[in-house]
Design a protein around this motif. Sequence first.
Motif, PDB file in Angstrom:
ATOM      1  N   PRO A 230      26.519  -3.182  -2.286  1.00 16.90           N
ATOM      2  CA  PRO A 230      26.204  -1.989  -1.489  1.00 16.90           C
ATOM      3  C   PRO A 230      26.670  -2.188  -0.046  1.00 16.90           C
ATOM      4  CG  PRO A 230      24.258  -2.809  -2.641  1.00 16.90           C
ATOM      5  CD  PRO A 230      25.326  -3.844  -2.804  1.00 16.90           C
ATOM      6  N   GLY A 231      27.118  -1.119   0.586  1.00 17.69           N
ATOM      7  CA  GLY A 231      27.617  -1.253   1.951  1.00 17.69           C
ATOM      8  C   GLY A 231      27.418   0.015   2.744  1.00 17.69           C
ATOM      9  N   ALA A 232      28.232   0.153   3.768  1.00 20.72           N
ATOM     10  CA  ALA A 232      28.102   1.293   4.671  1.00 20.72           C
ATOM     11  C   ALA A 232      28.736   2.535   4.054  1.00 20.72           C
ATOM     12  CB  ALA A 232      28.783   0.979   6.003  1.00 20.72           C
ATOM     13  N   GLY A 233      28.357   3.685   4.634  1.00 20.71           N
ATOM     14  CA  GLY A 233      29.017   4.933   4.282  1.00 20.71           C
ATOM     15  C   GLY A 233      28.881   5.289   2.824  1.00 20.71           C
ATOM     16  N   THR A 234      29.994   5.320   2.116  1.00 18.48           N
ATOM     17  CA  THR A 234      30.001   5.843   0.748  1.00 18.48           C
ATOM     18  C   THR A 234      29.994   4.740  -0.308  1.00 18.48           C
ATOM     19  OG1 THR A 234      32.387   5.948   0.908  1.00 18.48           O
ATOM     20  CG2 THR A 234      31.179   7.956   1.419  1.00 18.48           C
ATOM     21  N   ALA A 235      29.425   3.593   0.009  1.00 16.38           N
ATOM     22  CA  ALA A 235      29.462   2.447  -0.912  1.00 16.38           C
ATOM     23  C   ALA A 235      28.066   2.058  -1.414  1.00 16.38           C
ATOM     24  CB  ALA A 235      30.107   1.243  -0.207  1.00 16.38           C
ATOM     25  N   PRO A 236      27.596   2.741  -2.470  1.00 19.23           N
ATOM     26  CA  PRO A 236      26.259   2.401  -2.984  1.00 19.23           C
ATOM     27  C   PRO A 236      26.226   1.107  -3.784  1.00 19.23           C
ATOM     28  CG  PRO A 236      27.241   4.142  -4.300  1.00 19.23           C
ATOM     29  CD  PRO A 236      28.201   3.848  -3.190  1.00 19.23           C
TER      30      PRO A 236
END
Lengths: 524, 524
Positions: A230-236
Amino acid sequence: MTRRDFINSTSASYASLLAWGMLPSAPASAMNLPANGRTSEGKGRKVVILGAGLAGMATAYELGKLGYDCTVLEARSRSGGRVWTIRGGTKETEMNGGTDQTCRFEDGLYFNGGAARIPHHHQLTLQYCRELNVPLEIFNGNNEAAYLYNDGGTGDFANRRLRIKEYHNDMRGYTSELLAKALDQSALDQQLTKEDIEKLVDFLKNEGDLNTNHLYKGTNRRGYKAKNEPGAGTAPGEVTDPYGLTDLLRSGFMQPVFYNVGDYIYEQQTTLMQPVGGMDAIPRAFEKKLTGKILFNAPVTELRKTENGVRVVYQKGGKPQELTAEFCVCTLPLPMLKNLESDLSGTVKRAADFVPYIKTGKIGLQFKRRFWEEDDWIYGGISRTNMDINQIWYPSFGFQGKKGVLIGYYNFYSRAEAIGAMPVAEREKLALTQGSKIHPQYPSEFENSFSLAWHRVPYSGGGWATYDDATRRKYYPALLEPDDNIYFAGEHTTYLTAWMAGALTSARRAVEAIHARVGEYTKK
Amino acid sequence: MTRRDFINSTSASYASLLAWGMLPSAPASAMNLPANGRTSEGKGRKVVILGAGLAGMATAYELGKLGYDCTVLEARSRSGGRVWTIRGGTKETEMNGGTDQTCRFEDGLYFNGGAARIPHHHQLTLQYCRELNVPLEIFNGNNEAAYLYNDGGTGDFANRRLRIKEYHNDMRGYTSELLAKALDQSALDQQLTKEDIEKLVDFLKNEGDLNTNHLYKGTNRRGYKAKNEPGAGTAPGEVTDPYGLTDLLRSGFMQPVFYNVGDYIYEQQTTLMQPVGGMDAIPRAFEKKLTGKILFNAPVTELRKTENGVRVVYQKGGKPQELTAEFCVCTLPLPMLKNLESDLSGTVKRAADFVPYIKTGKIGLQFKRRFWEEDDWIYGGISRTNMDINQIWYPSFGFQGKKGVLIGYYNFYSRAEAIGAMPVAEREKLALTQGSKIHPQYPSEFENSFSLAWHRVPYSGGGWATYDDATRRKYYPALLEPDDNIYFAGEHTTYLTAWMAGALTSARRAVEAIHARVGEYTKK
């Protein structure tokens, strides 16, 4: 007043709670034997102690508090015995034609060649660390991110590493699913009420992270796909897929070698501790308290009974020397005692002959990069494999440093014997070849190694005493009683074999026994 | 060449293994954006960053590498935002009539008031620790020796603490026994072959430590009786008796509050880390890299769009000041953004209005003795209870020191709101009264406390953003796009809400977006 009312009352004192059995035993504390009404009855009484390991030094330290005049004879040039930290400059030549080794680790890098962890319930070890100002840090024994690697075998899991967390969560998931299914089918309803079954199914849903249909379909507990955390913005993030139950059952990971005992067995449950800077901080702290009382490079060659006590012959500067004393506390490991010229009784000699000691070995490997942290996200803990290397231990200190030393094998019995019989260069080669299957970074990052086979280490001759019911019954009792004026201490005289806590508690036991006997004398 | 042959070849390079998907993603590394063919296109371009938390400072640090001219406006006199270590001298006055608090902890004692742990897979956080030389140690999240305490309720378990290891091993034992029984009865044999069932039963025997009849009768995994640990001589130790399954099912420990999520859920699995000396070592390391670029005590009061960028009004020394820049990166928590005078778009304003932030609080309690270690053998980890205090956290540092600070409550939502609404003296009283039920040593050992309610902490106004599917769909997208020249960063712009890794990855995302846009400009 009921027990509940009682414990609800916040004014309950520590002492009264103890009395009600609501607290564990009082904290371990400094040994403080009463001097039977006299402060100086130990004074001047001579005790010779064989071995400056933990048992010997703790004995000298505690007897010293009571006024006894102790001398510790130590064969090596160092204290600690099987508590030994290997660092740059460490030298060793094993018995039976061993190669000379000098450790070339960089400053600040080391591994604990012998004792390597302190369970949180080994309160006596922890007490001595407190008493002697040895700072502690956590030893990370159980790391869900470490690997399992099944060499050979068949199926999808052969020759492939997987994260312990994948295995754990998959097995928890499937077994929870199966049991929930059996419970749903009322297969077990003769044992539990309907309500209890519902509660148990709820538990299983959490335990296995089952879906609403009570099925295990994998879950983020087992991790995310590479490059898809999981990461920032559009990265679940994208969760990994579970292995199949049948595949897991046939994977070979049910074998004891993979069984992740660390989570479960009492001695390896969290929390485990280690001294900051290496396990030898403990023997060095004892040594500081015994200035002038330890004779180093003084191997014992004879142990004799005299009319008033004992006479010990030892080598010093190549010449035999003698020392007499009223009492002896012998902490030599049994494989050493076996070869000692002595007046010891037949029962003690038989114990020395027949109590088996484990064959065990470790190798420390220095790498120029801590790839297990940087690439594999492993910070401490243990990987397990059915290869000869058995285990890989990652250091629980110096995280994110430049270089690192890991333990490339830690094995026992026939594997340790086979590897221990090799020249050190071959041991290194084996550790690297097998370890590379788990960590392909090995070949490009390796720098140097230092290995040891405890059964070949002079003045130890084995890992630790391994009793079974029969040897415990047959030989153990002889070590618990004094043989005239000779007392025995060391892990082999306890139910904590292999552990520092065993050595330490055996020392207190010997001190108590000698001091009680002196008390009886002086009463007469 | 098969996959197996390949991985068997120890000469396989790291890069080729990566290509075969056999390694996790490449190690996190220092951010090193290409300058689109020019080394200086960021040079001189002004960026104003709102907030010197991790997101703001990482943004300034990375933009600085690319030549941008950054100014960070910080309302507080310190950096770090919700990364905040409480130690002697820390002062705070909460919003809405909060009491002035000055922390009175002794030197060397502290607790992390906000962010408190780093999962091993939060590689970006670990990368910044490496890049900025922040030494790490293990955070002991899962401690089998910590307690569960069910307040109220009925049955034998009400108002009584038990060790997590007792609960764990009993439940593992009974569920393994039940499943083994169902398998023995062939209740599940439509799914598995006879051989697989045998393998599974073998697994269950280990998993639950079942006896030869596949029954769970307790085991030393759950501990020994008080004063009856294994010891020297004739002391083999006496194992404790298991609780009954029905009793356990009715004990209340199946409730989510007790569920020991830490062992299992991805973010809390071993290994967890913490900076040596307090979590604020991370913001302090960033701050060092930003000398002269952070304006402290400079709360922003207006955020305006201009023709060429942004205009920000802030207070300094009681007077309004202005700053213009080409870009703004706004890292203010949404509860703060909500009240800011601004030209922000309606969608951003609605996100600020409607994305909920968690209410959460902690209290640090200083005790004159580390009784949880000395009496209870608890070294780090978490005890759990259904009382308002919810959790007790034991420190993972300073082991065996004289005094210690533990976290007396860590709670969320309505409990945090209720306790947060109390004056600090009443919070302290509640923490002591409830905590005393688990640790009767509290009253005699307590010295002082410092508490915080994050939803009342100025310039934070909440713990962290808590999205559900609906808010993620409705409001989250507005925070991912620039609002003209205003970019957003912070944990609330990620799928790593609540975590430092979220703040850091959001910073890199904002830096990439700005730098890509500048690259487009300069290509024109």
